[in-house]
Design an enzyme around this catalytic site. Structure first.
Site: not given
Length: 500
Positions: A177, A252
């Site tokens: 996505k 991250e």
């Protein structure tokens, strides 16, 4: 496929099940750039089911590594074939300059080639000495399974490649996505995967919002790993959603990155020029919308005024405009929301006592084209301190805060005084000092006399609230694998543990 058939499930391009659509805006003029499908929970579930079937019953997980490697190389060649087209797409979608878009495509190409090389020559496993000639013991690495990937809006193609390339190299299937703000280059990447010959169901794409698409990708019980790159708040939600099913999570989550400059780095004209130039690059490339941006300049007090004055002078010469225009050095912010966020951070800094040296506003309409874009002047805030929001939080805009130090210990303390720990830099002409300070910095990447370069063969990730796990390098491949020990008794016999 039509413009709104941007969802790819089991080898088929399609519109959203609900028929919903979303306009993608060009940040340089706030006009519609493209229209894509606005996927929902139904589309996401279908994509996950396709990836599950492709992993459990399809050929890809069992395809020899040489063939997987060859496919990744074909993708790399296709990326270079379409380099100009993709770079233009990335520039128009994110606002970055066309040259930055070209660099991104080259970096993506390098990532695919690196992971192709990583798996090409691998052996069948690591033999373990069991201490007996009658035992064959080997440790093998197998694909995790179904991976879901949620990527950010600032480097959509690059961040997709850091996930897609190792996942495919390891033999996984996936659903990706992209950010709803910048989905276009990811759509193109999936087209190239299909063209390269990837089997149906291995690569699936859902365009849509974080809620419901991202949420479903995080909590779905048929997902084995979720990899997310983005902000801290959203990353925390991903981890919480993934926890009940105990799936692997890689996060991250950005950084608040220090750029530490010692006076001795500025002792010569060349050293001074280089350090100032790199400080500009660290803070303002892509309008500061970089997770590793050197947004905290930590400068030795004795050279502070000269350094900042020159920095301000050069910042005021940065040419803003549409990223595809000749001579433009810095594009707009990605959205009206990001512009408002930047304005709020500057306002709060000034209320908390920061001194505005330059910027701090949008350019005059006569000074930038198009005048309707989300532009903001490169901003330097002097006399900042740790208690300010602009120093603590990731601003993701063209904002540079300036702090000062007098001793090496003070410099290290300031650089480490952050909840994040993604990246940082130290500038010094004293090699021993530079390496000593680098060793003390609690950040996943530390540059000495440089800022921003990375290598696909070196791990990328952070300490603290910058996330968990690593991308790139051998560890970036291992994120997408499980380790299995296979113990084979070559001469089985009764144990006789129980007398009966």
């Amino acid at each position: 496929m039509s413009a709104v058939e941007s969802i790819h499930v089991d080898g088929v391009w399609r519109a959203a099940a609900s028929g919903a659509q979303r306009e993608v805006l060009d940040p340089a003029d706030a006009k519609t750039l493209a229209v894509v499908a606005e996927g929902g929970a139904e589309d996401t579930d279908a994509a996950i089911a396709a990836a599950r079937r492709a992993f459990d019953s399809g050929p890809w997980p069992h395809t020899p590594v040489a063939e997987r490697s060859a496919l990744l190389r074909r993708v790399a060649d296709l990326l270079q074939r379409d380099r100009e087209e993709i770079a233009l797409l990335e520039s128009r979608d994110t606002g970055k300059t066309l040259e930055e878009g070209r660099v991104d495509v080259d970096d993506v190409t390098n990532a695919f080639r690196y992971f192709a090389d990583q798996v090409a020559g691998e052996s069948a496993g690591r033999v373990v000495d069991a201490g007996s000639p009658d035992v064959h013991s080997v440790v093998v690495r197998e694909p995790v399974g179904v991976c879901t990937m949620i990527t950010p809006w600032n480097y959509p193609l690059l961040q997709a490649s850091w996930k897609v390339a190792p996942a495919l190299a390891a033999g996984n299937t996936f659903v990706i996505k992209p950010s709803e703000v910048t989905p276009l280059s990811t759509v193109h990447l999936v087209k190239l995967l299909v063209e390269a010959g990837l089997p149906n169901g291995v690569a699936n794409l859902v365009t849509g919002a974080g809620d419901p698409v991202g949420a479903r990708l995080s909590d779905h019980p048929d997902v084995d790993l979720v990899s997310f790159t983005g902000g801290l708040i959203s990353g925390t939600k991903v981890a919480q959603a993934a926890a009940p099913s105990v799936k692997k999570v890689a996060l991250e989550l950005g950084g608040k990155n220090p750029n530490v400059v010692f006076a001795d780095a500025c002792a010569t004209d060349e050293g001074f020029d280089t350090a100032v130039d790199q400080a500009l690059n660290a803070a303002f490339i892509h309008s500061g919308q970089v997770c590793s941006a050197g947004a905290r300049l930590i400068i030795e007090e004795s050279v502070r005024e000269r350094f900042v004055a020159e920095l301000v002078s050069r910042a005021e010469k940065i040419k803003l405009g549409r990223g595809t225009e000749e001579g433009v050095e810095c594009g707009p912010l990605v959205s009206a929301q990001q512009l408002a966020k930047t304005q709020a951070y500057v306002a709060s800094a000034l209320e908390e006592g920061a001194v505005l040296r330059t910027g701090g506003k949008q350019p005059e309409p006569s000074d930038v084209r198009p005048a309707t874009g989300y532009f903001y002047l490169p901003t330097v805030l002097d006399q900042c301190h740790r208690e300010m929001r602009v120093v603590r939080e990731e601003t993701f805009g063209p904002i540079l805060s300036v702090e000062t130090f007098s001793t090496e210990d003070e410099a290290v303390a300031l650089a480490n005084d952050t909840e994040y720990g993604l990246a940082g830099a130290v500038w010094s002409a004293d090699t021993a000092r530079a390496r000593r300070v680098a060793a003390r910095l609690r950040h996943g990447t530390v540059w000495i006399n440089d800022f921003h370069p990375y290598l696909p063969q070196a791990e990328w990730g952070g300490f603290g609230k910058s996330g968990v796990g690593r991308e790139l390098g051998p560890a970036g491949l291992d994120e997408y694998r499980e380790t299995k020990h296979v113990y084979e008794n070559l001469r089985p016999s009764p144990v006789r543990w129980f007398g009966g």
